[in-house]
Design a protein around this motif. Structure first.
Motif, PDB file in Angstrom:
ATOM      1  N   UNK A  54      -3.350   4.619   3.689  1.00  0.00           N
ATOM      2  CA  UNK A  54      -4.077   4.381   4.937  1.00  0.00           C
ATOM      3  C   UNK A  54      -5.060   5.517   5.204  1.00  0.00           C
ATOM      4  N   UNK A  55      -4.597   6.751   4.992  1.00  0.00           N
ATOM      5  CA  UNK A  55      -5.476   7.899   5.194  1.00  0.00           C
ATOM      6  C   UNK A  55      -6.628   7.882   4.191  1.00  0.00           C
ATOM      7  N   UNK A  56      -6.311   7.510   2.948  1.00  0.00           N
ATOM      8  CA  UNK A  56      -7.355   7.434   1.929  1.00  0.00           C
ATOM      9  C   UNK A  56      -8.391   6.375   2.253  1.00  0.00           C
ATOM     10  N   UNK A  57      -7.930   5.216   2.708  1.00  0.00           N
ATOM     11  CA  UNK A  57      -8.862   4.146   3.052  1.00  0.00           C
ATOM     12  C   UNK A  57      -9.697   4.533   4.266  1.00  0.00           C
ATOM     13  N   UNK A 105       7.407  12.792   4.392  1.00  0.00           N
ATOM     14  CA  UNK A 105       7.793  11.479   3.866  1.00  0.00           C
ATOM     15  C   UNK A 105       6.976  10.369   4.530  1.00  0.00           C
ATOM     16  N   UNK A 106       6.746  10.525   5.841  1.00  0.00           N
ATOM     17  CA  UNK A 106       5.919   9.550   6.569  1.00  0.00           C
ATOM     18  C   UNK A 106       4.484   9.590   6.065  1.00  0.00           C
ATOM     19  N   UNK A 107       3.952  10.803   5.860  1.00  0.00           N
ATOM     20  CA  UNK A 107       2.607  10.929   5.318  1.00  0.00           C
ATOM     21  C   UNK A 107       2.502  10.255   3.949  1.00  0.00           C
ATOM     22  N   UNK A 108       3.529  10.448   3.124  1.00  0.00           N
ATOM     23  CA  UNK A 108       3.517   9.877   1.773  1.00  0.00           C
ATOM     24  C   UNK A 108       3.516   8.354   1.822  1.00  0.00           C
ATOM     25  N   UNK A 109       4.298   7.787   2.742  1.00  0.00           N
ATOM     26  CA  UNK A 109       4.340   6.315   2.876  1.00  0.00           C
ATOM     27  C   UNK A 109       2.998   5.759   3.351  1.00  0.00           C
ATOM     28  N   UNK A 110       2.293   6.537   4.137  1.00  0.00           N
ATOM     29  CA  UNK A 110       1.037   6.065   4.726  1.00  0.00           C
ATOM     30  C   UNK A 110      -0.200   6.678   4.065  1.00  0.00           C
ATOM     31  N   UNK A 111      -0.017   7.263   2.885  1.00  0.00           N
ATOM     32  CA  UNK A 111      -1.107   7.968   2.227  1.00  0.00           C
ATOM     33  C   UNK A 111      -2.313   7.067   1.985  1.00  0.00           C
ATOM     34  N   UNK A 154       9.557   7.434  11.142  1.00  0.00           N
ATOM     35  CA  UNK A 154       9.602   6.328  10.189  1.00  0.00           C
ATOM     36  C   UNK A 154       9.466   4.978  10.877  1.00  0.00           C
ATOM     37  N   UNK A 155       9.763   4.923  12.207  1.00  0.00           N
ATOM     38  CA  UNK A 155       9.698   3.654  12.918  1.00  0.00           C
ATOM     39  C   UNK A 155       8.310   3.363  13.481  1.00  0.00           C
ATOM     40  N   UNK A 156       7.408   4.296  13.342  1.00  0.00           N
ATOM     41  CA  UNK A 156       6.065   4.111  13.885  1.00  0.00           C
ATOM     42  C   UNK A 156       5.336   3.016  13.117  1.00  0.00           C
ATOM     43  N   UNK A 157       4.859   2.019  13.833  1.00  0.00           N
ATOM     44  CA  UNK A 157       4.163   0.901  13.190  1.00  0.00           C
ATOM     45  C   UNK A 157       2.858   1.382  12.581  1.00  0.00           C
ATOM     46  N   UNK A 158       2.543   0.887  11.362  1.00  0.00           N
ATOM     47  CA  UNK A 158       1.265   1.272  10.749  1.00  0.00           C
ATOM     48  C   UNK A 158       0.063   0.811  11.567  1.00  0.00           C
ATOM     49  N   UNK A 159       0.257  -0.208  12.414  1.00  0.00           N
ATOM     50  CA  UNK A 159      -0.847  -0.675  13.243  1.00  0.00           C
ATOM     51  C   UNK A 159      -1.274   0.394  14.245  1.00  0.00           C
ATOM     52  N   UNK A 160      -0.318   1.197  14.726  1.00  0.00           N
ATOM     53  CA  UNK A 160      -0.670   2.300  15.610  1.00  0.00           C
ATOM     54  C   UNK A 160      -1.485   3.340  14.863  1.00  0.00           C
ATOM     55  N   UNK A 161      -1.089   3.593  13.637  1.00  0.00           N
ATOM     56  CA  UNK A 161      -1.841   4.548  12.823  1.00  0.00           C
ATOM     57  C   UNK A 161      -3.255   4.046  12.580  1.00  0.00           C
ATOM     58  N   UNK A 162      -3.392   2.756  12.264  1.00  0.00           N
ATOM     59  CA  UNK A 162      -4.721   2.175  12.058  1.00  0.00           C
ATOM     60  C   UNK A 162      -5.559   2.284  13.332  1.00  0.00           C
ATOM     61  N   UNK A 163      -4.924   2.069  14.476  1.00  0.00           N
ATOM     62  CA  UNK A 163      -5.653   2.152  15.742  1.00  0.00           C
ATOM     63  C   UNK A 163      -6.183   3.567  15.976  1.00  0.00           C
ATOM     64  N   UNK A 164      -5.352   4.566  15.684  1.00  0.00           N
ATOM     65  CA  UNK A 164      -5.773   5.964  15.850  1.00  0.00           C
ATOM     66  C   UNK A 164      -6.902   6.291  14.879  1.00  0.00           C
ATOM     67  N   UNK A 165      -6.754   5.868  13.624  1.00  0.00           N
ATOM     68  CA  UNK A 165      -7.767   6.174  12.608  1.00  0.00           C
ATOM     69  C   UNK A 165      -9.087   5.456  12.885  1.00  0.00           C
ATOM     70  N   UNK A 166      -9.007   4.299  13.553  1.00  0.00           N
ATOM     71  CA  UNK A 166     -10.217   3.516  13.821  1.00  0.00           C
ATOM     72  C   UNK A 166     -10.899   3.905  15.135  1.00  0.00           C
TER      73      UNK A 166
END
Length: 200
Positions: free
Chosen positions: A76-79, A68-74, A2-14
């Motif tokens: 981001x995955x869709x975009x 729960x983490x996936x649901x919060x960031x859903x 839950x503490x993982x910044x969404x910016x890290x997720x964006x970096x991985x996805x990009x």
């Protein structure tokens, strides 16, 4: 998780789109763009599947921190799925090389189904921000349900690319989603029936 910044997720996805774009811009291979069509399209479909699997997974794995983490960031995955689809479309247009070639391709099953899926993705991506959710209110969920229509066109688009070989690969990818959605449908039907019995 839950503490993982969404910016890290964006970096991985990009990361992969950035690598694909770099390869397209720097490769001296005249077939490089064509070679990038399939991976960009397939990653778009995979991210779409992941995005759509989150809700039924939440029913099965209640209390899971990962779900729960996936649901919060859903969103981001869709975009990101849209981002890959956009890159896939750009590479396709470049690979075709002319408007005439693109137009001549339109009657093909694997082409027009892809265009329809991409057209559905556009309003979904444009309304993925919090401001759009607030502005649309209850209409936002109605719009998001068109994701299922897009998924059907993506499945046909993918399955019709390589005859039976493409069909097999597409079905293997979409089978887990189909099973989870079937469970989700059964769950809500069963729950509604239980409520009717209890209130009788």
């Amino acid at each position: 998780m839950s503490r993982l910044s969404p910016y890290w997720l964006w970096a991985v996805l990009a990361l992969l789109p950035a690598l694909f774009t770099y390869e397209a811009l720097t490769s001296t291979d005249p077939r490089a763009i064509h070679g990038l069509l399939h991976p960009t399209g397939e990653f778009s479909a995979r991210l779409l599947i992941i995005t759509m699997m989150i809700s039924p997974l939440a029913l099965i794995l209640k209390g899971s921190r990962f779900v729960a983490w996936l649901k919060r960031n859903r969103r981001y995955f869709g975009f990101a799925a849209f981002g890959y689809a956009l890159l896939h479309t750009i590479f396709y247009l470049i690979d075709e090389g002319s408007l005439t070639a693109v137009t001549n391709d339109l009657p093909k099953l694997y082409i027009w189904t892809g265009w329809i899926a991409f057209a559905i993705f556009i309003p979904l991506a444009l309304t993925s921000m919090d401001a759009a959710v607030r502005f649309l209110g209850t209409h936002w969920k109605t719009l998001q349900r068109t994701t299922y229509v897009a998924a059907m066109f993506v499945l046909v688009h993918w399955a019709s690319l390589h005859d039976w070989g493409g069909t097999g690969v597409a079905l293997v990818h979409f089978a887990p989603l189909a099973l989870l959605e079937a469970y989700r449908g059964w769950y809500w039907i069963n729950k509604a029936a239980t409520r009717r019995v209890a209130s009788a």
